[in-house]
Design a protein around this motif. Structure first.
Motif, PDB file in Angstrom:
ATOM      1  N   THR A 130      45.337  59.587  39.247  1.00 15.87           N
ATOM      2  CA  THR A 130      45.025  58.355  38.464  1.00 15.87           C
ATOM      3  C   THR A 130      45.148  57.045  39.279  1.00 15.87           C
ATOM      4  N   LYS A 186      36.396  47.097  23.808  1.00 20.12           N
ATOM      5  CA  LYS A 186      37.471  47.661  25.089  1.00 20.12           C
ATOM      6  C   LYS A 186      38.891  46.727  24.666  1.00 20.12           C
ATOM      7  N   GLY A 296      38.042  60.048  28.490  1.00 15.03           N
ATOM      8  CA  GLY A 296      37.076  60.510  28.843  1.00 15.03           C
ATOM      9  C   GLY A 296      37.513  61.985  30.007  1.00 15.03           C
ATOM     10  N   TYR A 304      37.878  67.131  32.425  1.00 17.24           N
ATOM     11  CA  TYR A 304      37.231  68.008  33.275  1.00 17.24           C
ATOM     12  C   TYR A 304      37.452  68.646  34.461  1.00 17.24           C
ATOM     13  N   ALA A 312      31.599  63.226  36.983  1.00 20.05           N
ATOM     14  CA  ALA A 312      31.820  61.940  36.330  1.00 20.05           C
ATOM     15  C   ALA A 312      31.873  60.493  37.442  1.00 20.05           C
ATOM     16  N   GLN A 315      29.140  59.089  36.079  1.00 21.55           N
ATOM     17  CA  GLN A 315      30.153  58.070  34.534  1.00 21.55           C
ATOM     18  C   GLN A 315      29.971  56.857  35.138  1.00 21.55           C
ATOM     19  N   LEU A 316      30.984  56.832  36.367  1.00 23.64           N
ATOM     20  CA  LEU A 316      31.584  55.459  36.806  1.00 23.64           C
ATOM     21  C   LEU A 316      30.572  54.525  37.724  1.00 23.64           C
ATOM     22  N   GLN A 320      31.082  51.374  33.250  1.00 21.35           N
ATOM     23  CA  GLN A 320      31.051  51.801  31.046  1.00 21.35           C
ATOM     24  C   GLN A 320      32.554  52.716  31.079  1.00 21.35           C
ATOM     25  N   VAL A 321      33.270  52.967  32.291  1.00 22.44           N
ATOM     26  CA  VAL A 321      34.593  53.510  31.766  1.00 22.44           C
ATOM     27  C   VAL A 321      35.428  52.931  31.931  1.00 22.44           C
ATOM     28  N   ARG A 322      36.396  53.405  30.806  1.00 15.95           N
ATOM     29  CA  ARG A 322      37.408  52.437  30.501  1.00 15.95           C
ATOM     30  C   ARG A 322      38.659  53.285  31.597  1.00 15.95           C
ATOM     31  N   LYS A 324      40.554  55.040  34.231  1.00 14.18           N
ATOM     32  CA  LYS A 324      40.750  56.108  34.897  1.00 14.18           C
ATOM     33  C   LYS A 324      39.752  57.663  33.964  1.00 14.18           C
ATOM     34  N   ILE A 325      39.100  58.427  35.843  1.00 16.49           N
ATOM     35  CA  ILE A 325      39.093  59.308  34.528  1.00 16.49           C
ATOM     36  C   ILE A 325      38.941  60.246  35.713  1.00 16.49           C
TER      37      ILE A 325
END
Length: 333
Positions: A130, A186, A296, A304, A312, A315-316, A320-322, A324-325
């Motif tokens: 990440t 957040k 996530g 994942y 993924a 979602q990005l 709304q992702v906090r 990193k995925i």
């Protein structure tokens, strides 16, 4: 090997898990067994071919020239070319492939030696994956464009995203007083990352909080840059690193003119991957001044995997992702 492949531009539906040929090691190449990768905004822009200029920059006006996307990798060296001097088989590495042909959404990738550095020893492959693109952007935005100094007051807009979450921690490592801008749900994350002050933009107009800053790092530029003029000290610097593509190109093309009108320094970062900065980040991580924030990791109670890349990215795109995925590609038995 398995890889996520696209042969046309479009939504995440154009991404498919396929069997493809394993890369051949070039004389100056490093074959990496990818243990983990992560998702960046650049992935979805290349996937969609939007903005159109991305097609001109990376080839493929009608169809994508780059068929295996992915910038960030963390993994183990599987083989090296005859001209490689920095790495050997078995080394654990991480890197940013955005100037090395991309290809991180696969079980193996052949990268240039310059794109890689030794992985931080105190974090997992998923955490390491990440870091490269997002943390390099944060570091260069603060240090090179923002000329950050200890004791300065720094405001980070979009602080809960991939770049923003690293920027908060890197600014603190430089000794700055950090104000983070995020939404209500957040705020706890910002406390965890060490922000000195937090502004909930859903409750407060950040441009009217009565404070002035030495540096504003904008990772979520969706409003006019002129709105921030009163928030900058006379010698303050505004750095745009993410957000609206139209706003990005506006500042990139007309930044010097806007700077004169605003009476403040205005800069737009074009991040440059390099090993020396990856090593700086490695040192900060091993000193526990930076901790990757991964959210996530579970999709319906499972980790994942490579096949989850389309979901993924979907979602990005929702913004709304906090943090990193992370995507686990090869997991230890």
């Amino acid at each position: 090997m398995k890889a996520i492949v696209q042969t046309e531009y479009g939504s995440p539906d154009v991404l498919n898990l396929q069997e493809v040929d394993k890369p051949i090691v070039t004389a100056n190449g490093v074959l990496v067994r990818v243990r983990a990768t992560s998702i960046n905004a650049g992935d979805w822009h290349l996937m969609r071919g939007d903005p159109f200029i991305s097609r001109l920059m990376f080839g493929g006006i009608l169809k994508p020239k780059i068929q295996i996307l992915g910038m960030d990798i963390a993994g183990q060296v599987e083989a090296v070319g005859k001209d490689v001097t920095q790495f050997q088989v078995g080394d654990e590495v991480y890197g940013d492939l955005s100037e090395s042909g991309f290809g991180a959404f696969a079980e193996y990738v052949c990268a240039t030696e310059a794109a890689l550095a030794f992985k931080p020893t105190n974090i997992s492959f998923e955490q390491a994956a990440t870091v490269p693109c997002a943390a390099l952007t944060a570091l260069q935005g603060l240090r090179d464009c923002g000329q950050i100094k200890s004791g300065q007051k720094v405001l980070i807009n979009g602080a809960s995203g991939g770049v923003g979450s690293f920027a908060v921690q890197i600014a603190k490592a430089f000794g700055a007083e950090v104000t983070a801008v995020c939404s209500t749900n957040k705020m706890e994350m910002m406390k965890t990352l060490g922000a000195d002050k937090i502004i909930d933009y859903t409750q407060t107009d950040v441009t009217k909080n009565g404070q002035q800053y030495d540096l504003i790092l904008d990772a979520a530029a969706y409003r006019s840059v002129f709105d921030y003029r009163s928030m900058l000290k006379p010698d303050g610097i505004y750095v745009l690193i993410g957000g609206s593509i139209s706003r990005l190109f506006q500042v990139l093309l007309f930044g010097s003119v806007i700077s004169r009108i605003m009476g403040r320094k205005l800069k737009c970062l074009m991040a440059k991957p390099n090993r020396s900065d990856l090593l700086i980040l490695k040192d900060l991580i091993e000193a526990e001044k930076i901790v990757p924030f991964i959210v996530g990791e579970l999709v319906q109670n499972r980790i994942y995997n490579l096949s989850d890349v389309p979901e993924a990215i979907r979602q990005l795109e929702q913004r709304q992702v906090r943090g990193k995925i992370a995507i686990s590609v090869w997991r230890a038995a």
